[in-house]
Structure formats: C-alpha cells, structure tokens
Design a protein around this motif. Structure first.
Motif, PDB file in Angstrom:
ATOM      1  N   ARG A   1      -6.377  11.304   9.031  1.00  0.00           N
ATOM      2  CA  ARG A   1      -6.355   9.918   8.346  1.00  0.00           C
ATOM      3  C   ARG A   1      -7.518   8.939   8.794  1.00  0.00           C
ATOM      4  NH1 ARG A   1      -1.236   6.959   7.848  1.00  0.00           N
ATOM      5  NH2 ARG A   1      -2.157   6.105   6.285  1.00  0.00           N
TER       6      ARG A   1
ATOM      7  N   ASP B   1       2.305   0.893   8.709  1.00  0.00           N
ATOM      8  CA  ASP B   1       1.711   2.081   8.339  1.00  0.00           C
ATOM      9  C   ASP B   1       2.690   3.162   8.753  1.00  0.00           C
ATOM     10  OD1 ASP B   1      -0.825   3.519   7.321  1.00  0.00           O
ATOM     11  OD2 ASP B   1      -0.145   4.770   9.187  1.00  0.00           O
TER      12      ASP B   1
ATOM     13  N   TYR C   1     -15.315  -0.109  -4.931  1.00  0.00           N
ATOM     14  CA  TYR C   1     -14.951  -0.665  -6.159  1.00  0.00           C
ATOM     15  C   TYR C   1     -15.303  -2.326  -5.875  1.00  0.00           C
ATOM     16  CZ  TYR C   1     -12.175   3.027  -7.643  1.00  0.00           C
ATOM     17  OH  TYR C   1     -11.951   4.143  -8.093  1.00  0.00           O
TER      18      TYR C   1
ATOM     19  N   ARG D   1      -1.403   7.861  -1.068  1.00  0.00           N
ATOM     20  CA  ARG D   1      -1.046   8.742  -2.078  1.00  0.00           C
ATOM     21  C   ARG D   1      -0.934  10.250  -1.440  1.00  0.00           C
ATOM     22  NH1 ARG D   1      -6.775   9.890  -3.616  1.00  0.00           N
ATOM     23  NH2 ARG D   1      -7.796   8.290  -2.447  1.00  0.00           N
TER      24      ARG D   1
ATOM     25  N   TYR E   1       0.858  -1.152  -0.021  1.00  0.00           N
ATOM     26  CA  TYR E   1       0.046  -0.063  -0.013  1.00  0.00           C
ATOM     27  C   TYR E   1       0.858   1.165  -0.095  1.00  0.00           C
ATOM     28  CZ  TYR E   1      -3.154   3.543   1.788  1.00  0.00           C
ATOM     29  OH  TYR E   1      -3.811   4.621   1.754  1.00  0.00           O
TER      30      TYR E   1
ATOM     31  N   GLN F   1     -14.663   3.807   3.064  1.00  0.00           N
ATOM     32  CA  GLN F   1     -13.415   3.202   2.204  1.00  0.00           C
ATOM     33  C   GLN F   1     -13.567   3.359   0.587  1.00  0.00           C
ATOM     34  OE1 GLN F   1     -11.518   0.158   4.905  1.00  0.00           O
ATOM     35  NE2 GLN F   1      -9.828   1.576   4.245  1.00  0.00           N
TER      36      GLN F   1
ATOM     37  N   ASP G   1      -1.649  -4.295   8.378  1.00  0.00           N
ATOM     38  CA  ASP G   1      -0.302  -3.672   7.319  1.00  0.00           C
ATOM     39  C   ASP G   1       0.384  -2.545   8.265  1.00  0.00           C
ATOM     40  OD1 ASP G   1       0.878  -3.356   5.226  1.00  0.00           O
ATOM     41  OD2 ASP G   1      -0.548  -1.646   4.551  1.00  0.00           O
TER      42      ASP G   1
HETATM   43  N1  GTA Z   1      -1.183   1.452   6.016  1.00  0.00           N
HETATM   44  O1  GTA Z   1      -3.596  -1.092   2.947  1.00  0.00           O
HETATM   45  C1  GTA Z   1      -3.488  -0.041   3.713  1.00  0.00           C
HETATM   46  C2  GTA Z   1      -4.609   1.148   3.651  1.00  0.00           C
HETATM   47  N2  GTA Z   1      -5.806   1.220   3.217  1.00  0.00           N
HETATM   48  C3  GTA Z   1      -6.215   0.324   2.232  1.00  0.00           C
HETATM   49  C4  GTA Z   1      -6.311   2.351   3.522  1.00  0.00           C
HETATM   50  N3  GTA Z   1      -5.417   2.898   4.441  1.00  0.00           N
HETATM   51  C5  GTA Z   1      -4.166   2.192   4.537  1.00  0.00           C
HETATM   52  N4  GTA Z   1      -3.361   2.549   5.299  1.00  0.00           N
HETATM   53  C6  GTA Z   1      -2.169   1.252   5.224  1.00  0.00           C
HETATM   54  N5  GTA Z   1      -2.408   0.106   4.444  1.00  0.00           N
HETATM   55  O2  GTA Z   1      -5.763   6.991   6.113  1.00  0.00           O
HETATM   56  C7  GTA Z   1      -5.453   4.301   5.149  1.00  0.00           C
HETATM   57  C8  GTA Z   1      -5.296   5.582   4.457  1.00  0.00           C
HETATM   58  C9  GTA Z   1      -6.394   6.454   4.919  1.00  0.00           C
HETATM   59  C10 GTA Z   1      -7.439   5.554   5.616  1.00  0.00           C
HETATM   60  C11 GTA Z   1      -8.689   5.588   4.781  1.00  0.00           C
HETATM   61  O3  GTA Z   1      -6.902   4.323   5.793  1.00  0.00           O
HETATM   62  O4  GTA Z   1      -4.158   6.121   4.253  1.00  0.00           O
HETATM   63  P1  GTA Z   1      -9.071   4.864   2.247  1.00  0.00           P
HETATM   64  O5  GTA Z   1      -9.140   3.141   1.974  1.00  0.00           O
HETATM   65  O6  GTA Z   1     -10.585   5.287   2.186  1.00  0.00           O
HETATM   66  O7  GTA Z   1      -8.480   5.396   0.787  1.00  0.00           O
HETATM   67  O8  GTA Z   1      -8.326   5.402   3.424  1.00  0.00           O
HETATM   68  P2  GTA Z   1      -7.306   5.111   0.282  1.00  0.00           P
HETATM   69  O9  GTA Z   1      -6.369   4.538   0.964  1.00  0.00           O
HETATM   70  O10 GTA Z   1      -6.859   6.161  -0.523  1.00  0.00           O
HETATM   71  O11 GTA Z   1      -7.655   4.067  -0.874  1.00  0.00           O
HETATM   72  P3  GTA Z   1      -7.331   2.809  -1.695  1.00  0.00           P
HETATM   73  O12 GTA Z   1      -8.162   1.749  -1.513  1.00  0.00           O
HETATM   74  O13 GTA Z   1      -5.980   2.653  -1.510  1.00  0.00           O
HETATM   75  O14 GTA Z   1      -7.264   3.633  -3.068  1.00  0.00           O
HETATM   76  C12 GTA Z   1      -6.142   4.072  -3.851  1.00  0.00           C
HETATM   77  C13 GTA Z   1      -6.556   4.080  -5.428  1.00  0.00           C
HETATM   78  O15 GTA Z   1      -6.787   2.959  -5.827  1.00  0.00           O
HETATM   79  C14 GTA Z   1      -7.833   4.954  -5.696  1.00  0.00           C
HETATM   80  O16 GTA Z   1      -7.331   5.947  -6.779  1.00  0.00           O
HETATM   81  C15 GTA Z   1      -8.852   4.036  -6.007  1.00  0.00           C
HETATM   82  O17 GTA Z   1      -9.578   4.611  -6.898  1.00  0.00           O
HETATM   83  C16 GTA Z   1      -8.125   2.964  -6.534  1.00  0.00           C
HETATM   84  N6  GTA Z   1      -8.606   1.642  -5.929  1.00  0.00           N
HETATM   85  C17 GTA Z   1      -8.915   1.215  -4.885  1.00  0.00           C
HETATM   86  N7  GTA Z   1      -9.420   0.042  -4.839  1.00  0.00           N
HETATM   87  C18 GTA Z   1      -9.721  -0.413  -6.180  1.00  0.00           C
HETATM   88  C19 GTA Z   1     -10.287  -1.484  -6.841  1.00  0.00           C
HETATM   89  N8  GTA Z   1     -10.617  -2.636  -6.422  1.00  0.00           N
HETATM   90  N9  GTA Z   1     -10.161  -1.428  -8.316  1.00  0.00           N
HETATM   91  C20 GTA Z   1      -9.859  -0.445  -9.008  1.00  0.00           C
HETATM   92  N10 GTA Z   1      -9.310   0.474  -8.462  1.00  0.00           N
HETATM   93  C21 GTA Z   1      -9.197   0.543  -6.948  1.00  0.00           C
END
Ligand code: GTA
Length: 161
Positions: free
Chosen positions: A117, A110, A132, A17, A14, A127, A108
């Motif tokens: 956050r 962090d 997705y 971004r 992970y 989330q 995971d």
């Molecule tokens: N240390 O794995 C993790 C993690 N995740 C999944 C979230 N956080 C994590 N921290 C660690 N390890 O503080 C943390 C984030 C934030 C909080 C909530 O949890 O740093 P979030 O899950 O709502 O948002 O975060 P995040 O992390 O930005 O989302 P994600 O899932 O990684 O998505 C990143 C990108 O991938 C986005 O552009 C999204 O559009 C795309 N994406 C995500 N899942 C899919 C999918 N299944 N298919 C296609 N694209 C996808």
C-alpha cells in the motif's frame, strides 16, 4: 466532531478499491484501526518531519512513507500507525488541515497498512489523483480543501490532494 466518529460511513469518503471485503467490514476497519493516511504532502517532507508533527497527538508506532513505484522516492502521502485509537482520532480531528512544508495536509482514517500500500498506484508511478490534476471532479473536491497548491516543488498545478 464527536458525532462524525459515531457513524462509520462518515469516517472517510475514501473507499480503497483494493480492500478485499464488504462495505461493512471496511467501515468496521475504519472505526477500529489505529492507522491514518496523510495526503497532500510535499514530495520533500521527510519521515522525521511527519514524526515531529504527528507525535504531538500521541505515541507513534510506525510511519510508512508513500513512494513512487518507479523512482522509489516520496510522492506526497504516508501512513502513520499509532498505538491507541484515541490518538488516531485526535490525529484526524486536530491535524487535518495543519500546514506542513507550506501545504495543508489531509489526515484521513485508514483501514490498516498492508505491504504494497506504500506504492503510488498511478500509471506514472505516483498517486492516481495527481494524474487528474487539471480535471475538475466535484466528487473528489467535496471533501477536500478549497485550495490550489503546488506539488512538492515540481511546479505542477494541482486542484488539491
Ligand atoms: N485512507 O484519501 C485516502 C487515500 N488516498 C487518496 C490514497 N490512499 C488513501 N488512503 C486513505 N484515504 O494505499 C492510499 C491508497 C494506497 C495509497 C496510494 O494511498 O489506498 P493512490 O492515491 O495512488 O491510489 O494510492 P488510489 O487510492 O487508488 O487513488 P484515488 O485517488 O482514490 O483514485 C480512485 C479512482 O478515482 C481511480 O479510479 C481514479 O482514476 C479516479 N480519480 C482519482 N482522482 C480523480 C479526479 N481528480 N478526477 C477524476 N477521477 C479521479
């Protein structure tokens, strides 16, 4: 498992971004931080349950529940802050895949908790990856568990956390 922790680029697939720094700085933070992220939690799992389970690996400084930014209710993740790095590594080694409220949680490394956050970043408030849940994305699936599960009682089919 020990060799996994020697290479910081393999600590976590992970990449936050919103981390404001270089890849090197991100990897350094992952390697030294005492914070873990826990994902794939039930929306009904409480802070007390997380404490009960994770305190088996070490003394916990703080737990921050992940919340839907609109409803302010738990949305399936949290951050656990330990006092020691050893306990942090043990949490990732021994707690990832543990069943909590009928769900295999993912623990995971962090880079460290900062205000803001705790909120889900998805458009709906939860989330991002939950939005997705019907898509197949090999990059996301690679590091996760090969399970199909339900998000906290709402009956929505998800691929995985
Ligand atoms: N240390 O794995 C993790 C993690 N995740 C999944 C979230 N956080 C994590 N921290 C660690 N390890 O503080 C943390 C984030 C934030 C909080 C909530 O949890 O740093 P979030 O899950 O709502 O948002 O975060 P995040 O992390 O930005 O989302 P994600 O899932 O990684 O998505 C990143 C990108 O991938 C986005 O552009 C999204 O559009 C795309 N994406 C995500 N899942 C899919 C999918 N299944 N298919 C296609 N694209 C996808």
């Amino acid at each position: 498992m020990a060799s996994l922790f020697k290479d910081p680029s393999k600590l976590s697939v992970y990449r936050d971004r919103r981390f404001n720094g270089t890849q090197e700085e991100f990897e350094h933070a992952l390697k030294t931080s005492t914070t873990v992220y826990i994902g794939n939690m039930s929306f009904y799992t409480t802070e007390e349950q997380v404490y009960e389970l994770l305190s088996r690996v070490g003394e916990i400084k703080k737990i921050i529940m992940g919340l839907d930014k609109n409803t302010k209710t738990p949305c399936g993740f949290c951050f656990v802050l330990f006092y020691s790095r050893d306990d942090t590594e043990d949490a990732v080694k021994y707690m990832s895949g543990t069943i909590l409220d009928d769900r295999p949680i993912r623990v995971d490394f962090d880079w460290g908790f900062h205000e803001g956050r705790q909120w889900g970043r998805g458009r709906s408030g939860g989330q991002v990856r939950d939005e997705y849940r019907t898509d197949y994305d090999p990059d996301i699936l690679l590091h996760d568990y090969p399970v199909v599960c339900f998000i906290g009682g709402y009956g929505k089919l998800v691929q995985k956390e």
